[in-house]
Enzyme design. Structure first.
Site, PDB file in Angstrom:
ATOM      1  CE  LYS A 280      -3.871  -1.803   2.755  1.00  7.02           C
ATOM      2  NZ  LYS A 280      -4.925  -1.625   1.760  1.00  7.02           N
ATOM      3  NE  ARG A 354     -11.127  -9.395  -1.921  1.00  6.00           N
ATOM      4  CZ  ARG A 354     -11.523  -8.476  -2.789  1.00  6.00           C
ATOM      5  NH1 ARG A 354     -11.775  -8.804  -4.045  1.00  6.00           N
ATOM      6  NH2 ARG A 354     -11.678  -7.217  -2.409  1.00  6.00           N
TER       7      ARG A 354
HETATM    8  N1  BES Z   1      -8.010  -3.652   4.466  1.00  8.99           N
HETATM    9  C1  BES Z   1      -8.198  -3.242   3.136  1.00  8.99           C
HETATM   10  C2  BES Z   1      -9.482  -2.464   2.916  1.00  8.99           C
HETATM   11  C3  BES Z   1      -9.598  -1.130   3.595  1.00  8.99           C
HETATM   12  C4  BES Z   1      -9.188   0.023   2.955  1.00  8.99           C
HETATM   13  C5  BES Z   1     -10.171  -1.015   4.837  1.00  8.99           C
HETATM   14  C6  BES Z   1      -9.350   1.251   3.566  1.00  8.99           C
HETATM   15  C7  BES Z   1     -10.321   0.196   5.457  1.00  8.99           C
HETATM   16  C8  BES Z   1      -9.918   1.343   4.811  1.00  8.99           C
HETATM   17  C9  BES Z   1      -8.244  -4.464   2.200  1.00  8.99           C
HETATM   18  O1  BES Z   1      -7.479  -5.538   2.590  1.00  8.99           O
HETATM   19  C10 BES Z   1      -7.737  -4.032   0.877  1.00  8.99           C
HETATM   20  O2  BES Z   1      -6.593  -3.676   0.819  1.00  8.99           O
HETATM   21  N2  BES Z   1      -8.569  -4.090  -0.152  1.00  8.99           N
HETATM   22  C11 BES Z   1      -8.185  -3.723  -1.462  1.00  8.99           C
HETATM   23  C12 BES Z   1      -8.771  -4.728  -2.427  1.00  8.99           C
HETATM   24  C13 BES Z   1      -8.297  -4.574  -3.834  1.00  8.99           C
HETATM   25  C14 BES Z   1      -6.809  -4.847  -3.921  1.00  8.99           C
HETATM   26  C15 BES Z   1      -9.069  -5.523  -4.705  1.00  8.99           C
HETATM   27  C16 BES Z   1      -8.701  -2.311  -1.742  1.00  8.99           C
HETATM   28  O3  BES Z   1      -9.794  -1.977  -1.303  1.00  8.99           O
HETATM   29  O4  BES Z   1      -7.983  -1.557  -2.380  1.00  8.99           O
HETATM   30 MG    MG Z   2      -5.511  -5.415   1.886  1.00  3.55          MG
END
Ligand code: BES
Ligand code: MG
Ligand code: ZN
Length: 504
Positions: A280, A354
């Site tokens: 990230k 997921r």
């Molecule tokens: N934990 C994150 C989602 C999240 C983002 C929660 C901001 C709270 C605040 C999750 O694991 C994630 O990174 N999701 C990705 C999925 C994508 C790569 C398909 C996302 O939302 O970017």
């Molecule tokens: Mg994630």
């Protein structure tokens, strides 16, 4: 914090502060009544007309030396015709925060005419009292435990008083129950706010073990060896990149006949989500210590359900992992297998939630459950879609979704349903495995999360999925009303309300 329900007149309450209430449309009357009672102490307040009774406002007056309490707060309840459970929560919370900021230790809160509020809201006396208590109790937490001088102490004693003996039984029941529920919300907030260097998967498991003994439920913890033995490929692979090995927690509460089918709650327990190899951006990454908000809600729900002794059976499944990029980390392009043997192509290691939920949802089928509800901070897209107001609800069972929606309206932990239309399935198709873990960027991200999970549920049981990415800690910037800095503990009140209906 001691709590008490007293049938007493306001003059007879001995506390550092007493808080009275007034509806906007009856504010004048109430002020005059109080002024007579307190022998002209409110003359100036009445003359200035500074208090109008608007919802979530309050004003402080000082009382004469011969009074048992020196400070009188008057809280506005807004127009009586417009009162709601949420406006009550907000009003009491706003006043509680003000009073707490003045370092008061014993405080009395007047309980308004419950029959009048019932006639407008259609809620029961119990539910109205519950909302009032929540407003006060949910303010009594601060995440300052790591300050070397933490000067936060909750109220020492809270007295809810009224001069009418009419609702004593329902009100005292509500008071006791909501203390339990709010304590459980605060447990969830505390877990969520806990930094990931303190809250690793293993420490999470240790915390839950301790909590279970006190609250009255059981926990089994699978370590990384057991997880590997069981072929929980999601948990195993996401956990591989971290020095802190994964855990899989099974929480069990039996409040009914063992043969009664349980409800299963599944909570995403990512104690830190760096994104893994698909790392990230650094801005905001600190918030990812709260990526176990779903798991925290499940633990909170167990604390409440076990202490309230619901007559039902409840199972909690928590895959706890840390998602890190290390030499051993899983990578984009890898193919892994979930507990049920479904193969998954890794498109993005940041779609880790997921994967660990897939194992848990597979595992849930072993219980032949009457319903399974998963709760997770799953997609950033949920924040884009709903802001910090609502959780995304998806699922395969209309009746279950409706129940969750209704519980959300009642508790104000609100949800909004998104569709899992079949046409979306093809966006998750993989050339090399049964499914891939991410769809095309910028297309229905929250729904894609639901579509992926549906693959592991199919029609094996009634299922609902709650994406709480926006609400678990989205209110972090806001310390308004009954929220406090950081985590919200979202889901605990929603589940406690929902599960009450399964208790018989
Ligand atoms: N934990 C994150 C989602 C999240 C983002 C929660 C901001 C709270 C605040 C999750 O694991 C994630 O990174 N999701 C990705 C999925 C994508 C790569 C398909 C996302 O939302 O970017
Ligand atoms: Mg994630
Ligand atoms: Zn995550």
């Amino acid at each position: 914090m001691k709590i008490k329900y007293d049938v007493k007149k306001i003059k007879d309450i001995k506390a550092d502060a007493v808080a009275s209430v007034a509806f906007e449309d009856m504010a004048g009357q109430k002020l005059h009544w109080l002024n007579t009672l307190f022998k002209g102490n409110l003359d100036t307040l009445i003359e200035t007309n500074d208090f109008k009774g608007k919802a979530a406002t309050s004003i402080l007056s000082y009382l004469g030396p011969d009074n048992r309490s020196k400070r009188l707060f008057i809280m506005g309840l807004g127009n009586s015709k417009e009162i709601t459970l949420e406006s009550l929560r907000k009003t009491y919370a706003t006043a509680a925060k003000k009073i707490h900021a003045l370092k008061m230790s014993t405080v009395g809160f007047e309980v308004p005419d419950l029959a009048l509020i019932k006639s407008i809201t259609n809620a029961s006396h119990y539910e109205i009292m519950q909302a009032i208590c929540e407003g006060v109790f949910l303010t009594q937490y601060s995440p300052k435990k790591y300050y070397s001088k933490n000067d936060f102490t909750p109220f020492n004693e809270v007295i809810f008083f009224t001069d009418s003996p009419k609702y004593t039984r329902e009100a005292t029941d509500a008071l006791k129950d909501s203390k339990v529920i709010c304590d459980a919300v605060i447990v969830a907030r505390e877990l969520e706010n806990e930094p990931s260097n303190f809250l690793t998967p293993d420490r999470f498991a240790e915390y839950v073990k301790k909590s279970s003994i006190k609250a009255g439920y059981q926990v089994t913890v699978f370590d990384e060896k057991k997880i590997a033995q069981l072929n929980m490929g999601g948990v195993l692979n996401v956990g591989k990149g971290s020095i802190n090995p994964p855990r899989f927690l099974i929480l069990q509460y039996f409040g009914a006949n063992k043969s009664d089918k349980p409800v299963v709650l599944v909570g995403k327990g990512v104690t830190f989500d760096s994104g893994g190899i698909s790392i990230k951006p650094s801005a905001g990454m600190d918030q990812m210590k709260m990526d176990m908000g779903g798991a925290a809600a499940v633990v909170g729900a167990f604390e409440a359900v076990a202490r309230l002794k619901y007559r039902m059976n409840l199972i909690g499944l928590i895959p706890a992992v840390e998602n890190m990029p290390d030499a051993n980390a899983y990578k984009p392009g890898d193919v892994i297998k979930s507990y049920s043997g479904t193969s998954i192509e890794i498109d993005n290691t940041d779609a880790e939630g997921r994967l660990v939920l897939a194992d848990a949802l597979d595992y849930a089928a072993n219980y032949k459950p009457r319903a399974v509800i998963d709760i997770c901070t799953l997609t950033g897209a949920a924040v884009v879609c709903f802001g910090h107001l609502l959780a995304g609800l998806m699922g395969n069972d209309k009746e279950l979704s409706k129940k969750i929606y209704d519980a959300g309206q009642k508790t104000y932990e609100r949800v909004w349903e998104l569709p899992l239309y079949e046409e979306y399935d093809k966006l998750m198709k993989s050339e090399v495995a049964d499914i891939k873990n991410a769809g095309p960027a910028r297309q229905a991200g929250t729904i894609m999360g639901g579509i992926f999970l549906k693959k592991f549920v199919q029609d094996k049981y009634p299922w609902a999925h709650l994406d709480i990415a926006g609400v678990a800690f989205g209110l972090a910037e806001s310390t308004e009303e009954y929220h406090t800095i950081g985590a919200t503990g979202y889901g605990v009140r929603l589940f406690t309300e929902l599960l009450r209906q399964y208790s018989h």
